[in-house]
Enzyme design. Structure first.
Site, mmCIF file in Angstrom:
data_model
loop_
_atom_site.group_PDB
_atom_site.id
_atom_site.type_symbol
_atom_site.label_atom_id
_atom_site.label_comp_id
_atom_site.label_asym_id
_atom_site.label_seq_id
_atom_site.Cartn_x
_atom_site.Cartn_y
_atom_site.Cartn_z
ATOM 1 N N GLY A 13 0.769 -1.244 0.000
ATOM 2 C CA GLY A 13 0.000 0.000 0.000
ATOM 3 C C GLY A 13 0.797 1.289 0.000
ATOM 4 N N SER A 19 2.008 8.264 1.900
ATOM 5 C CA SER A 19 1.219 7.080 2.259
ATOM 6 C C SER A 19 1.401 6.711 3.731
ATOM 7 C CB SER A 19 1.650 5.880 1.414
ATOM 8 O OG SER A 19 1.310 6.065 0.060
ATOM 9 N N VAL A 65 -4.376 -6.419 -5.936
ATOM 10 C CA VAL A 65 -5.012 -7.375 -5.009
ATOM 11 C C VAL A 65 -6.362 -7.905 -5.508
ATOM 12 C CG1 VAL A 65 -3.830 -6.470 -2.971
ATOM 13 C CG2 VAL A 65 -6.096 -5.557 -3.592
ATOM 14 N N TYR A 155 -18.476 9.111 3.073
ATOM 15 C CA TYR A 155 -17.593 7.921 3.156
ATOM 16 C C TYR A 155 -18.324 6.702 2.576
ATOM 17 C CZ TYR A 155 -13.590 5.242 4.843
ATOM 18 O OH TYR A 155 -12.461 4.459 4.920
ATOM 19 N N LYS A 162 -15.113 -0.942 5.336
ATOM 20 C CA LYS A 162 -14.279 -0.940 6.556
ATOM 21 C C LYS A 162 -14.948 -1.749 7.677
ATOM 22 C CE LYS A 162 -10.708 1.590 5.243
ATOM 23 N NZ LYS A 162 -9.447 0.912 4.844
ATOM 24 N N LYS A 192 -3.887 13.675 5.329
ATOM 25 C CA LYS A 192 -3.767 14.079 3.920
ATOM 26 C C LYS A 192 -2.822 13.125 3.188
ATOM 27 C CE LYS A 192 -4.237 17.359 0.641
ATOM 28 N NZ LYS A 192 -5.445 17.097 -0.120
ATOM 29 N N THR A 193 -3.384 12.242 2.373
ATOM 30 C CA THR A 193 -2.604 11.306 1.551
ATOM 31 C C THR A 193 -3.166 11.343 0.134
ATOM 32 O OG1 THR A 193 -4.105 9.473 1.979
ATOM 33 C CG2 THR A 193 -2.252 9.715 3.512
ATOM 34 N N ALA A 195 -4.926 9.026 -1.387
ATOM 35 C CA ALA A 195 -6.326 8.568 -1.337
ATOM 36 C C ALA A 195 -7.226 9.691 -0.833
ATOM 37 C CB ALA A 195 -6.463 7.336 -0.457
HETATM 38 P P1 NAD Z 1 -2.603 5.954 -0.241
HETATM 39 O O1 NAD Z 1 -3.270 6.439 -1.482
HETATM 40 O O2 NAD Z 1 -1.226 6.381 -0.006
HETATM 41 O O3 NAD Z 1 -2.685 4.374 -0.151
HETATM 42 C C1 NAD Z 1 -3.723 3.606 -0.722
HETATM 43 C C2 NAD Z 1 -3.070 2.474 -1.472
HETATM 44 O O4 NAD Z 1 -4.023 1.539 -1.953
HETATM 45 C C3 NAD Z 1 -2.270 2.962 -2.684
HETATM 46 O O5 NAD Z 1 -0.938 2.593 -2.533
HETATM 47 C C4 NAD Z 1 -2.938 2.225 -3.828
HETATM 48 O O6 NAD Z 1 -2.031 1.886 -4.870
HETATM 49 C C5 NAD Z 1 -3.457 0.996 -3.116
HETATM 50 N N1 NAD Z 1 -4.414 0.236 -3.910
HETATM 51 C C6 NAD Z 1 -5.619 0.649 -4.406
HETATM 52 N N2 NAD Z 1 -6.160 -0.319 -5.167
HETATM 53 C C7 NAD Z 1 -5.290 -1.374 -5.145
HETATM 54 C C8 NAD Z 1 -5.279 -2.662 -5.743
HETATM 55 N N3 NAD Z 1 -6.290 -3.081 -6.538
HETATM 56 N N4 NAD Z 1 -4.229 -3.492 -5.507
HETATM 57 C C9 NAD Z 1 -3.218 -3.080 -4.725
HETATM 58 N N5 NAD Z 1 -3.159 -1.866 -4.126
HETATM 59 C C10 NAD Z 1 -4.187 -1.031 -4.349
HETATM 60 O O7 NAD Z 1 -3.583 6.426 0.944
HETATM 61 P P2 NAD Z 1 -3.567 6.118 2.520
HETATM 62 O O8 NAD Z 1 -4.420 7.172 3.111
HETATM 63 O O9 NAD Z 1 -2.185 5.917 3.002
HETATM 64 O O10 NAD Z 1 -4.396 4.747 2.604
HETATM 65 C C11 NAD Z 1 -3.894 3.561 3.214
HETATM 66 C C12 NAD Z 1 -4.954 2.920 4.087
HETATM 67 O O11 NAD Z 1 -5.246 3.773 5.190
HETATM 68 C C13 NAD Z 1 -6.286 2.638 3.397
HETATM 69 O O12 NAD Z 1 -6.797 1.409 3.853
HETATM 70 C C14 NAD Z 1 -7.172 3.767 3.927
HETATM 71 O O13 NAD Z 1 -8.534 3.396 3.894
HETATM 72 C C15 NAD Z 1 -6.642 3.850 5.338
HETATM 73 N N6 NAD Z 1 -6.979 5.066 6.094
HETATM 74 C C16 NAD Z 1 -6.677 6.291 5.565
HETATM 75 C C17 NAD Z 1 -6.984 7.444 6.298
HETATM 76 C C18 NAD Z 1 -6.698 8.813 5.747
HETATM 77 O O14 NAD Z 1 -7.343 9.772 6.180
HETATM 78 N N7 NAD Z 1 -5.762 8.975 4.823
HETATM 79 C C19 NAD Z 1 -7.582 7.330 7.565
HETATM 80 C C20 NAD Z 1 -7.862 6.055 8.071
HETATM 81 C C21 NAD Z 1 -7.556 4.931 7.319
HETATM 82 O O1 0WE Z 2 -10.217 5.323 3.550
HETATM 83 C C1 0WE Z 2 -10.075 6.479 3.222
HETATM 84 C C2 0WE Z 2 -9.978 6.860 1.751
HETATM 85 C C3 0WE Z 2 -10.291 5.718 0.863
HETATM 86 C C4 0WE Z 2 -10.530 6.048 -0.587
HETATM 87 C C5 0WE Z 2 -10.327 7.277 -1.184
HETATM 88 C C6 0WE Z 2 -10.567 7.428 -2.540
HETATM 89 C C7 0WE Z 2 -10.420 8.748 -3.251
HETATM 90 C C8 0WE Z 2 -10.196 8.590 -4.739
HETATM 91 C C9 0WE Z 2 -11.010 5.007 -1.353
HETATM 92 N N1 0WE Z 2 -11.259 5.143 -2.674
HETATM 93 C C10 0WE Z 2 -11.047 6.322 -3.271
HETATM 94 N N2 0WE Z 2 -11.338 6.413 -4.601
HETATM 95 C C11 0WE Z 2 -10.997 7.487 -5.347
HETATM 96 O O2 0WE Z 2 -11.327 7.552 -6.551
HETATM 97 N N3 0WE Z 2 -10.037 7.444 4.200
HETATM 98 C C12 0WE Z 2 -10.268 7.067 5.557
HETATM 99 C C13 0WE Z 2 -9.842 8.885 3.917
HETATM 100 C C14 0WE Z 2 -11.192 9.481 3.768
HETATM 101 O O3 0WE Z 2 -11.892 9.354 2.622
HETATM 102 C C15 0WE Z 2 -13.118 9.960 2.806
HETATM 103 C C16 0WE Z 2 -13.184 10.482 4.116
HETATM 104 C C17 0WE Z 2 -11.957 10.170 4.741
HETATM 105 C C18 0WE Z 2 -11.559 10.504 6.129
HETATM 106 C C19 0WE Z 2 -14.181 10.079 1.930
HETATM 107 C C20 0WE Z 2 -15.320 10.751 2.360
HETATM 108 C C21 0WE Z 2 -15.400 11.274 3.640
HETATM 109 C C22 0WE Z 2 -14.340 11.143 4.536
#
Ligand code: NAD
Ligand code: 0WE
Length: 265
Positions: A13, A19, A65, A155, A162, A192-193, A195
């Site tokens: 990931g 990330s 995946v 969300y 989740k 802030k990432t 995603a």
């Molecule tokens: P990120 O974009 O850096 O990481 C998301 C990753 O998912 C990317 O590396 C992307 O390539 C990978 N991915 C998506 N589809 C895939 C596939 N088919 N096969 C393999 N990899 C795939 O963003 P992040 O915020 O670091 O997200 C990592 C995890 O943290 C996620 O599970 C997200 O839901 C969770 N999370 C994020 C936040 C947030 O606010 N950023 C908060 C809580 C939980």
């Molecule tokens: O899990 C996440 C983000 C997951 C995510 C984000 C994207 C954006 C771009 C999954 N799929 C996509 N697909 C895309 O095309 N978080 C916990 C971060 C997050 O995402 C939100 C949040 C928060 C917090 C979306 C709506 C509301 C709150």
């Protein structure tokens, strides 16, 4: 004291330096772990390779995946490269952009299936593939978010995914406990990432949570990394099937601000 000396960790990931998985990788490296990285799409190679180099990571493989053959291939390569592993990090999620706007009731069948496949089922598939590489036990950690238990605007289907992910953590923990493999989730506050950058209004959400969370701030990738370090090291040896919050306390609040702060009407 180094907490992961002699341990081998496979991390899924990392997309870029923002990330959460990169925060975890840095914490693990600092504590002496040998790392392997897997990224989701070919275009990420140029982002992930330099990061791998920074931490002397020699194992960097693509794995989508959603593809059983990709998962089989990456674990075959991991078996050849590492022999055994001690730690698996699952830090990935996806839902089609259009599903993260508007009403949840409009969620399409295909959007629902894809979100649950990538964001929840993938943990089951990766853990099953990792089990033979962990004959002496190990630790698995995945990333979740509070939208699994309470409704967070937009969300939507990710909240459902989740919820399935967190339930999967408990079932996997029960299955693999007898083998000495622990399975836990970290529920992070908004960060802030990449995603997050695809989410409309995310900056405002950061502001909203940061102003109201008990610690009156947001959390960062380093704090998530240190929690993953604790869970995956011997410090976490008694913990499995758990969801640990790294959210500045936001999830404990039943009414995030007192009536004195409300506008008079
Ligand atoms: P990120 O974009 O850096 O990481 C998301 C990753 O998912 C990317 O590396 C992307 O390539 C990978 N991915 C998506 N589809 C895939 C596939 N088919 N096969 C393999 N990899 C795939 O963003 P992040 O915020 O670091 O997200 C990592 C995890 O943290 C996620 O599970 C997200 O839901 C969770 N999370 C994020 C936040 C947030 O606010 N950023 C908060 C809580 C939980
Ligand atoms: O899990 C996440 C983000 C997951 C995510 C984000 C994207 C954006 C771009 C999954 N799929 C996509 N697909 C895309 O095309 N978080 C916990 C971060 C997050 O995402 C939100 C949040 C928060 C917090 C979306 C709506 C509301 C709150």
């Amino acid at each position: 004291m180094k907490l992961l000396e002699g341990k081998k960790a496979l991390i899924f990931g990392i997309a870029n330096k923002h990330s959460i998985a990169w925060g975890i990788a840095q914490a693990f490296h600092e504590h002496g772990a040998e790392l392997g990285f897997s990224y989701g799409i070919p275009q990420l190679e140029k982002r992930v390779e330099p990061l791998a180099e920074e931490l002397d990571v020699r194992f960097v493989e693509m794995c989508d995946v959603t593809k059983d053959e990709d998962i089989a291939a990456v674990f075959q390569k991991a078996a050849d490269h590492f022999g055994q592993i001690d730690i698996l990090v699952h830090s990935l999620a996806f839902a089609p952009q259009e599903e993260l706007a508007g009403r949840f009731v409009e969620t399409s069948r295909s959007g629902f299936a894809l979100a649950l496949d990538i964001s929840a089922y993938s943990l089951v598939a990766l853990v099953r593939a990792a089990e033979p590489l962990m004959p002496n036990g190990g630790s698995v950690v995945t990333m979740t978010y509070y939208g699994s238990e309470k409704v967070v605007p937009h969300y939507n289907v990710m909240g459902v995914a989740k919820a399935a992910l967190e339930a999967s953590v408990r079932y996997l923990a029960a299955d693999l406990g007898p083998t000495g493999i622990r399975v836990n989730a970290i529920s992070a506050g908004p960060i802030k990432t990449l995603a997050a950058s695809g989410v409309a209004g995310f900056r405002k959400m950061l502001g909203y949570v940061g102003e109201r969370a008990p610690l009156r701030r947001n959390v960062n990738q380093e704090e998530v990394g240190r929690t993953a370090l604790w869970l995956c090291s011997d410090l976490g040896s008694g913990i499995t099937g758990e969801v640990v919050y790294v959210d500045a306390g936001y999830h404990i609040l039943g009414m995030p601000e007192p009536p004195e702060k409300w506008e008079q009407t």
